[in-house]
Design an enzyme around this catalytic site. Structure first.
Site, PDB file in Angstrom:
ATOM      1  N   CYS A  19      -7.011   4.275   0.135  1.00  0.00           N
ATOM      2  CA  CYS A  19      -6.505   5.243   1.121  1.00  0.00           C
ATOM      3  C   CYS A  19      -7.729   6.126   1.218  1.00  0.00           C
ATOM      4  CB  CYS A  19      -5.352   5.976   0.331  1.00  0.00           C
ATOM      5  SG  CYS A  19      -5.599   6.644  -1.323  1.00  0.00           S
ATOM      6  N   GLU A  71       2.061  11.296  -0.960  1.00  0.00           N
ATOM      7  CA  GLU A  71       0.516  10.879  -0.744  1.00  0.00           C
ATOM      8  C   GLU A  71       0.196   9.912   0.206  1.00  0.00           C
ATOM      9  OE1 GLU A  71      -1.728  12.121  -2.585  1.00  0.00           O
ATOM     10  OE2 GLU A  71      -0.497  13.441  -4.002  1.00  0.00           O
TER      11      GLU A  71
HETATM   12  P1  NAD Z   1       3.788  -0.196   0.176  1.00  0.00           P
HETATM   13  O1  NAD Z   1       4.297  -1.094   1.361  1.00  0.00           O
HETATM   14  O2  NAD Z   1       3.851  -0.722  -1.092  1.00  0.00           O
HETATM   15  O3  NAD Z   1       5.024   0.777   0.520  1.00  0.00           O
HETATM   16  C1  NAD Z   1       4.895   2.042  -0.205  1.00  0.00           C
HETATM   17  C2  NAD Z   1       6.327   1.955  -1.110  1.00  0.00           C
HETATM   18  O4  NAD Z   1       7.204   2.270  -0.224  1.00  0.00           O
HETATM   19  C3  NAD Z   1       6.655   0.830  -1.727  1.00  0.00           C
HETATM   20  O5  NAD Z   1       7.079   0.987  -3.243  1.00  0.00           O
HETATM   21  C4  NAD Z   1       7.884   0.422  -1.133  1.00  0.00           C
HETATM   22  O6  NAD Z   1       8.648  -0.540  -1.710  1.00  0.00           O
HETATM   23  C5  NAD Z   1       8.632   1.656  -0.458  1.00  0.00           C
HETATM   24  N1  NAD Z   1       9.208   1.182   0.692  1.00  0.00           N
HETATM   25  C6  NAD Z   1       8.714   0.323   1.871  1.00  0.00           C
HETATM   26  N2  NAD Z   1       9.759   0.429   2.785  1.00  0.00           N
HETATM   27  C7  NAD Z   1      10.647   1.236   2.440  1.00  0.00           C
HETATM   28  C8  NAD Z   1      11.819   1.662   3.072  1.00  0.00           C
HETATM   29  N3  NAD Z   1      12.144   1.110   4.227  1.00  0.00           N
HETATM   30  N4  NAD Z   1      12.499   2.400   2.464  1.00  0.00           N
HETATM   31  C9  NAD Z   1      12.389   2.955   1.236  1.00  0.00           C
HETATM   32  N5  NAD Z   1      11.131   2.621   0.924  1.00  0.00           N
HETATM   33  C10 NAD Z   1      10.371   1.852   1.217  1.00  0.00           C
HETATM   34  O7  NAD Z   1       2.597   0.788   0.914  1.00  0.00           O
HETATM   35  P2  NAD Z   1       2.150   0.934   2.225  1.00  0.00           P
HETATM   36  O8  NAD Z   1       2.959   1.736   2.866  1.00  0.00           O
HETATM   37  O9  NAD Z   1       1.634  -0.185   3.068  1.00  0.00           O
HETATM   38  O10 NAD Z   1       0.831   1.665   1.939  1.00  0.00           O
HETATM   39  C11 NAD Z   1      -0.163   1.918   2.452  1.00  0.00           C
HETATM   40  C12 NAD Z   1      -0.264   3.351   2.895  1.00  0.00           C
HETATM   41  O11 NAD Z   1      -0.464   4.039   1.899  1.00  0.00           O
HETATM   42  C13 NAD Z   1      -1.519   3.604   3.654  1.00  0.00           C
HETATM   43  O12 NAD Z   1      -1.647   4.440   4.564  1.00  0.00           O
HETATM   44  C14 NAD Z   1      -2.633   4.426   2.589  1.00  0.00           C
HETATM   45  O13 NAD Z   1      -3.683   5.112   3.191  1.00  0.00           O
HETATM   46  C15 NAD Z   1      -1.524   5.039   1.864  1.00  0.00           C
HETATM   47  N6  NAD Z   1      -1.890   5.211   0.432  1.00  0.00           N
HETATM   48  C16 NAD Z   1      -1.896   6.600   0.070  1.00  0.00           C
HETATM   49  C17 NAD Z   1      -2.373   6.954  -1.250  1.00  0.00           C
HETATM   50  C18 NAD Z   1      -2.561   8.175  -1.816  1.00  0.00           C
HETATM   51  O14 NAD Z   1      -2.598   8.522  -2.822  1.00  0.00           O
HETATM   52  N7  NAD Z   1      -2.562   9.289  -0.773  1.00  0.00           N
HETATM   53  C19 NAD Z   1      -2.720   5.840  -2.117  1.00  0.00           C
HETATM   54  C20 NAD Z   1      -2.517   4.618  -1.588  1.00  0.00           C
HETATM   55  C21 NAD Z   1      -2.073   4.215  -0.499  1.00  0.00           C
END
Ligand code: NAD
Length: 452
Positions: free
Chosen positions: A240, A206
């Site tokens: 998102c 997602e």
């Molecule tokens: P985040 O930083 O919380 O990361 C997401 C998850 O990935 C966390 O649980 C984190 O611990 C894990 N993570 C981070 N780095 C990692 C690594 N190197 N290895 C393994 N796991 C790791 O969130 P984010 O990435 O900043 O999220 C924002 C993005 O998410 C935006 O692009 C947004 O559009 C998207 N998003 C999508 C949805 C959806 O439902 N489609 C919902 C919310 C956010």
């Protein structure tokens, strides 16, 4: 890893397959949301400055409703579905029987830290799986509360929370899960998918992207402005499916801008910084990133920032260069560029030249324009004349396409995501026609051709 091994043992005990167990766990999630509403409200306020109403609407009640919806429909979803059997396979009956996948991992993002973990967990539990939940470390208060409440309300032999960041997630990703639901950015999605590939673990990703919002001149601009403002500035733009930018023609832009300004004032007052309905940016890194976008265009509304409280005003930009960072990256904050597109065709071309977005919106009263948009714009979820409202419909699958993700969940789609649809045929004993058995003869061949 002990937590994973424990859950594998629980899964093999078959207790999570039991309908009653699933009912009880889903009911416990509902109870958790109602009994701990004020704790979750506080945690979400602490992490993201969310107002209690917003926390309830987009997270707490969302999770409770998803769990209740699963509970109410579960018996029907779990039923084997009979399929008609062709004559060559007669006598027989055939059916599809859903079965749980096993032990699944849910990795959530920080922007809706409760919804993005617990709604997925409800779907996985409804499908009869054991679940490890890994909330985002960037929303620490909510993550800690989820860990505490899951241990208190749910069957800990089958549902666990592992808190932490990269190190903990990396360790989790080395385990041979039966499915991973990951929500977050595309870069980490590639890490998740690579790790999953080593164990042939299927993934649902997602992700996000730049969700466009087309406004045609015939739209009711007053309502349009209100709905764009709501979609864009809820959770301070850290959604998102928020409209990332608006595409409209020069005249419509001139009529729309004052209405957007009016809607912002109606929702957050003349000074949104003092409004308790307006959220804050999650951390300093994102604050810096979003603040820089403000310089990429001409500020027509907002533009004010305050680094000590990580406040960024609801901001609208015009005259934005298309190669500037604000139009190259997902904004994920309260900055809204208005981009000129003379007509629908130009808008569609603009959208199609970019990655396929998670959401795409069009505001118009014209049916033909609406169908052209829906036929020609590929996106995860589409909204006609509103933003984000597909989230209110449990039976609509929620998920992206291309760069915005793969797979979907919500309602029965979530149940199916976390189930294997096992195909079963049960043959009768008699007659046991010899026609498919060797020795193969011309007569058998001719007969088979006839009945096929
Ligand atoms: P985040 O930083 O919380 O990361 C997401 C998850 O990935 C966390 O649980 C984190 O611990 C894990 N993570 C981070 N780095 C990692 C690594 N190197 N290895 C393994 N796991 C790791 O969130 P984010 O990435 O900043 O999220 C924002 C993005 O998410 C935006 O692009 C947004 O559009 C998207 N998003 C999508 C949805 C959806 O439902 N489609 C919902 C919310 C956010």
């Amino acid at each position: 890893m002990k937590t994973f091994d424990d859950l594998v043992s629980t899964f093999h005990s078959d207790r999570t397959k039991d309908l009653q167990w699933r009912f009880e766990q889903l009911a416990a999630i509902e109870r958790m949301m109602s009994e701990r509403e004020s704790d979750f409200t506080d945690a979400l306020q602490q992490d993201l400055g969310k107002h209690a109403l917003e926390a309830w609407l987009t997270e707490i009640s969302y999770v409770a409703e998803e769990a209740a919806y699963c509970r109410k429909n579960l018996r029907r979803w779990m039923k084997a579905k009979r399929i008609s059997t062709p004559i060559v396979a007669m006598p027989a009956s055939s059916w599809v029987q859903p079965e749980p996948l096993g032990v699944v991992l849910i990795i959530g993002a920080w922007n809706y830290p409760l919804q993005l973990t617990m709604a997925g967990a409800a779907a996985a539990i409804a499908a009869g799986n054991c679940v490890i939940i890994k909330p985002s470390e960037l929303a620490p208060a909510t993550s800690a509360l989820i860990a505490k409440c899951v241990a208190e309300y749910l069957d800990t032999a089958a549902v666990r929370v592992v808190e932490g960041g990269v190190a903990e997630t990396t360790e989790l990703l080395a385990q041979p899960f039966d499915h991973i639901l990951y929500t977050g950015g595309g870069n980490v999605a590639r890490i998740v998918m690579s790790a999953a590939a080593k164990n042939l673990t299927p993934v649902t990703l997602e992700l996000g992207g730049k969700s466009p919002c087309v406004v045609l001149p015939d739209a009711d601009l007053e309502v349009t402005a209100r709905r764009i403002v709501w979609g864009k500035y809820t959770n301070a733009g850290q959604t998102c499916i928020a409209p990332d930018y608006v595409l409209t023609d020069v005249d419509t832009e001139a009529r729309l801008l004052p209405l957007i300004e009016k809607s912002i004032a109606e929702m957050f007052g003349e000074d949104p910084e003092s409004s308790d309905s307006y959220g804050r940016i999650i951390n300093d890194r994102h604050f810096e990133r979003i603040s820089k976008f403000i310089g990429d265009g001409h500020v027509v509304i907002g533009g004010k920032t305050n680094s000590s409280s990580r406040y960024i005003a609801p901001t609208v930009l015009t005259d934005v260069a298309l190669d500037s960072p604000v139009m190259q990256e997902e904004i994920f904050g309260p900055v809204l560029p208005i981009i000129r597109a003379d007509d629908l065709d130009e808008a569609i071309q603009f959208i199609r030249a970019k990655d396929r977005p998670l959401a795409a919106y069009i505001f118009t009263k014209n049916k033909d324009a609406e169908s052209r948009f829906l036929d020609q714009v590929s996106c995860g979820n589409a909204g006609v004349n509103d933003t984000m409202m597909f989230m209110a419909v449990h039976e609509l699958p929620f998920g992206g396409v291309g760069a915005s993700g793969m797979g979907a969940y919500s309602g029965e789609h979530g149940f199916r995501t976390f189930s294997h649809m096992k195909a079963v045929i049960k043959r009768g004993w008699w007659p046991d026609l010899a026609v498919r058995y060797a020795p193969y003869t011309d007569k058998k061949f001719a007969f088979l051709r006839k009945i096929r």
